[in-house]
Motif scaffolding. Structure first.
Motif, PDB file in Angstrom:
ATOM      1  N   ALA A 114      39.586   4.300 -63.543  1.00 26.91           N
ATOM      2  CA  ALA A 114      39.955   3.015 -64.148  1.00 26.91           C
ATOM      3  C   ALA A 114      40.086   3.148 -65.661  1.00 26.91           C
ATOM      4  O   ALA A 114      41.016   2.597 -66.272  1.00 26.91           O
ATOM      5  N   ALA A 115      39.188   3.883 -66.285  1.00 27.58           N
ATOM      6  CA  ALA A 115      39.252   4.083 -67.737  1.00 27.58           C
ATOM      7  C   ALA A 115      40.460   4.922 -68.118  1.00 27.58           C
ATOM      8  O   ALA A 115      41.090   4.686 -69.158  1.00 27.58           O
ATOM      9  N   ASP A 116      40.829   5.872 -67.287  1.00 31.14           N
ATOM     10  CA  ASP A 116      41.961   6.756 -67.557  1.00 31.14           C
ATOM     11  C   ASP A 116      43.283   6.004 -67.527  1.00 31.14           C
ATOM     12  O   ASP A 116      44.242   6.394 -68.176  1.00 31.14           O
ATOM     13  N   ARG A 117      43.337   4.905 -66.798  1.00 31.04           N
ATOM     14  CA  ARG A 117      44.591   4.154 -66.643  1.00 31.04           C
ATOM     15  C   ARG A 117      44.819   3.126 -67.739  1.00 31.04           C
ATOM     16  O   ARG A 117      45.819   2.417 -67.721  1.00 31.04           O
ATOM     17  N   THR A 118      43.919   3.016 -68.690  1.00 31.19           N
ATOM     18  CA  THR A 118      44.110   2.058 -69.774  1.00 31.19           C
ATOM     19  C   THR A 118      44.978   2.671 -70.860  1.00 31.19           C
ATOM     20  O   THR A 118      45.061   3.893 -71.008  1.00 31.19           O
ATOM     21  N   SER A 119      45.626   1.805 -71.634  1.00 28.90           N
ATOM     22  CA  SER A 119      46.503   2.306 -72.690  1.00 28.90           C
ATOM     23  C   SER A 119      45.663   2.909 -73.812  1.00 28.90           C
ATOM     24  O   SER A 119      44.579   2.424 -74.131  1.00 28.90           O
ATOM     25  N   THR A 121      44.271   5.798 -73.690  1.00 27.78           N
ATOM     26  CA  THR A 121      43.353   6.798 -73.151  1.00 27.78           C
ATOM     27  C   THR A 121      44.140   8.019 -72.700  1.00 27.78           C
ATOM     28  O   THR A 121      45.087   7.915 -71.919  1.00 27.78           O
ATOM     29  N   LEU A 122      43.742   9.171 -73.211  1.00 27.95           N
ATOM     30  CA  LEU A 122      44.401  10.420 -72.815  1.00 27.95           C
ATOM     31  C   LEU A 122      43.767  11.001 -71.559  1.00 27.95           C
ATOM     32  O   LEU A 122      44.462  11.529 -70.696  1.00 27.95           O
ATOM     33  N   SER A 123      42.443  10.943 -71.481  1.00 26.51           N
ATOM     34  CA  SER A 123      41.754  11.432 -70.293  1.00 26.51           C
ATOM     35  C   SER A 123      40.386  10.775 -70.198  1.00 26.51           C
ATOM     36  O   SER A 123      39.817  10.351 -71.197  1.00 26.51           O
ATOM     37  N   ALA A 124      39.882  10.709 -68.997  1.00 25.41           N
ATOM     38  CA  ALA A 124      38.540  10.177 -68.753  1.00 25.41           C
ATOM     39  C   ALA A 124      37.889  11.059 -67.696  1.00 25.41           C
ATOM     40  O   ALA A 124      38.485  11.350 -66.657  1.00 25.41           O
ATOM     41  N   THR A 125      36.658  11.471 -67.976  1.00 27.45           N
ATOM     42  CA  THR A 125      35.956  12.382 -67.080  1.00 27.45           C
ATOM     43  C   THR A 125      34.540  11.870 -66.822  1.00 27.45           C
ATOM     44  O   THR A 125      33.839  11.517 -67.765  1.00 27.45           O
ATOM     45  N   PRO A 126      34.131  11.829 -65.542  1.00 25.51           N
ATOM     46  CA  PRO A 126      32.731  11.466 -65.283  1.00 25.51           C
ATOM     47  C   PRO A 126      31.820  12.596 -65.764  1.00 25.51           C
ATOM     48  O   PRO A 126      32.055  13.758 -65.461  1.00 25.51           O
ATOM     49  N   VAL A 127      30.796  12.236 -66.542  1.00 25.04           N
ATOM     50  CA  VAL A 127      29.906  13.230 -67.117  1.00 25.04           C
ATOM     51  C   VAL A 127      28.601  13.313 -66.341  1.00 25.04           C
ATOM     52  O   VAL A 127      28.127  14.393 -66.017  1.00 25.04           O
ATOM     53  N   ARG A 146      37.317   0.680 -76.278  1.00 27.88           N
ATOM     54  CA  ARG A 146      36.785  -0.556 -75.693  1.00 27.88           C
ATOM     55  C   ARG A 146      37.543  -0.972 -74.445  1.00 27.88           C
ATOM     56  O   ARG A 146      36.946  -1.468 -73.491  1.00 27.88           O
ATOM     57  N   ALA A 147      38.863  -0.775 -74.446  1.00 27.06           N
ATOM     58  CA  ALA A 147      39.656  -1.150 -73.273  1.00 27.06           C
ATOM     59  C   ALA A 147      39.255  -0.306 -72.069  1.00 27.06           C
ATOM     60  O   ALA A 147      39.126  -0.816 -70.949  1.00 27.06           O
ATOM     61  N   ALA A 148      39.028   0.963 -72.310  1.00 27.25           N
ATOM     62  CA  ALA A 148      38.606   1.851 -71.222  1.00 27.25           C
ATOM     63  C   ALA A 148      37.232   1.447 -70.710  1.00 27.25           C
ATOM     64  O   ALA A 148      36.976   1.424 -69.501  1.00 27.25           O
ATOM     65  N   GLN A 149      36.338   1.093 -71.629  1.00 21.20           N
ATOM     66  CA  GLN A 149      34.993   0.683 -71.238  1.00 21.20           C
ATOM     67  C   GLN A 149      35.043  -0.610 -70.427  1.00 21.20           C
ATOM     68  O   GLN A 149      34.369  -0.729 -69.401  1.00 21.20           O
ATOM     69  N   GLU A 150      35.828  -1.565 -70.857  1.00 17.35           N
ATOM     70  CA  GLU A 150      35.947  -2.833 -70.121  1.00 17.35           C
ATOM     71  C   GLU A 150      36.549  -2.610 -68.732  1.00 17.35           C
ATOM     72  O   GLU A 150      36.087  -3.190 -67.747  1.00 17.35           O
ATOM     73  N   ALA A 151      37.570  -1.761 -68.652  1.00 13.41           N
ATOM     74  CA  ALA A 151      38.205  -1.495 -67.357  1.00 13.41           C
ATOM     75  C   ALA A 151      37.222  -0.813 -66.405  1.00 13.41           C
ATOM     76  O   ALA A 151      37.126  -1.175 -65.227  1.00 13.41           O
ATOM     77  N   ALA A 152      36.488   0.153 -66.923  1.00 10.55           N
ATOM     78  CA  ALA A 152      35.523   0.862 -66.073  1.00 10.55           C
ATOM     79  C   ALA A 152      34.429  -0.072 -65.596  1.00 10.55           C
ATOM     80  O   ALA A 152      34.056  -0.078 -64.414  1.00 10.55           O
ATOM     81  N   ARG A 153      33.896  -0.889 -66.491  1.00  8.10           N
ATOM     82  CA  ARG A 153      32.825  -1.812 -66.105  1.00  8.10           C
ATOM     83  C   ARG A 153      33.314  -2.883 -65.139  1.00  8.10           C
ATOM     84  O   ARG A 153      32.579  -3.309 -64.251  1.00  8.10           O
ATOM     85  N   GLU A 154      34.545  -3.322 -65.316  1.00  5.35           N
ATOM     86  CA  GLU A 154      35.086  -4.349 -64.417  1.00  5.35           C
ATOM     87  C   GLU A 154      35.245  -3.805 -62.998  1.00  5.35           C
ATOM     88  O   GLU A 154      34.839  -4.443 -62.029  1.00  5.35           O
ATOM     89  N   VAL A 155      35.794  -2.612 -62.877  1.00  2.42           N
ATOM     90  CA  VAL A 155      35.991  -2.019 -61.551  1.00  2.42           C
ATOM     91  C   VAL A 155      34.656  -1.727 -60.886  1.00  2.42           C
ATOM     92  O   VAL A 155      34.445  -2.034 -59.715  1.00  2.42           O
TER      93      VAL A 155
END
Length: 173
Positions: A114-119, A121-127, A146-155
């Motif tokens: 979800a975070a990777d699909r936000t504008s 964001t180049l990449s998102a990896t679970p750590v 922030r957009a990536a964080q909001e998208a991840a938390r929402e999903v």
């Protein structure tokens, strides 16, 4: 096997020790069968067990025997405690209830996707993923993520009550 409404758990901690003790018992059984085959004359050689028993024949109660007995009792208690202790929870419940369970790694992967699909964001990896929360590393082109964080938390909020932490890292050119 879990009952409905009960969290899936890992195998008990006594599993490894139980496997080790079962291998020891299989070894004793193989030696016993070997001695039976030799004593019946079906194979050449001399039995091992009678010579071991003869070696223990003159053993008297003393410090080594006491120590061996105490060690055996402690190992038995350890196996009992490990067998009765439940395994750790391996899944988290779904937010909507029912009998749906998710692994923390799966939730972290969904959050990263979800975070990777936000504008921006180049990449998102679970750590890191634990039953309490997950951390996602986000690489951004410009911005604080922030957009990536909001998208991840929402999903994830729709899936499970697990907390999500998004760490943004800006790509330097």
């Amino acid at each position: 096997m879990t009952r409905p409404g009960q969290a899936p758990r890992s195998a008990p901690a006594a599993l490894a020790l139980g496997l080790l003790l079962s291998l020891l018992l299989v070894t004793v059984a193989v030696i016993t069968v070997r001695d039976l085959v030799v004593s019946q004359g079906w194979a050449e050689g001399s039995p091992w067990i009678p010579s071991w028993v003869d070696g223990l024949d003159g053993l008297t109660p003393g410090t080594p025997v006491l120590v061996a007995g105490i060690v055996a009792a402690l190992v038995g208690l350890l196996v009992l405690v490990l067998a009765l202790r439940p395994g750790r929870k391996t899944h988290v419940p779904a937010a909507r209830g029912g009998d749906l369970w998710l692994t923390p790694d799966a939730v972290a992967t969904v959050a990263a996707t979800a975070a990777d699909r936000t504008s921006g964001t180049l990449s998102a990896t679970p750590v890191r993923a634990t039953p309490r929360g997950a951390t996602v590393q986000v690489l951004t082109r410009g911005g604080d993520g922030r957009a990536a964080q909001e998208a991840a938390r929402e999903v994830v909020g729709d899936l499970t009550p697990m907390s999500i932490s998004v760490k943004a890292k800006e790509l330097s050119s």
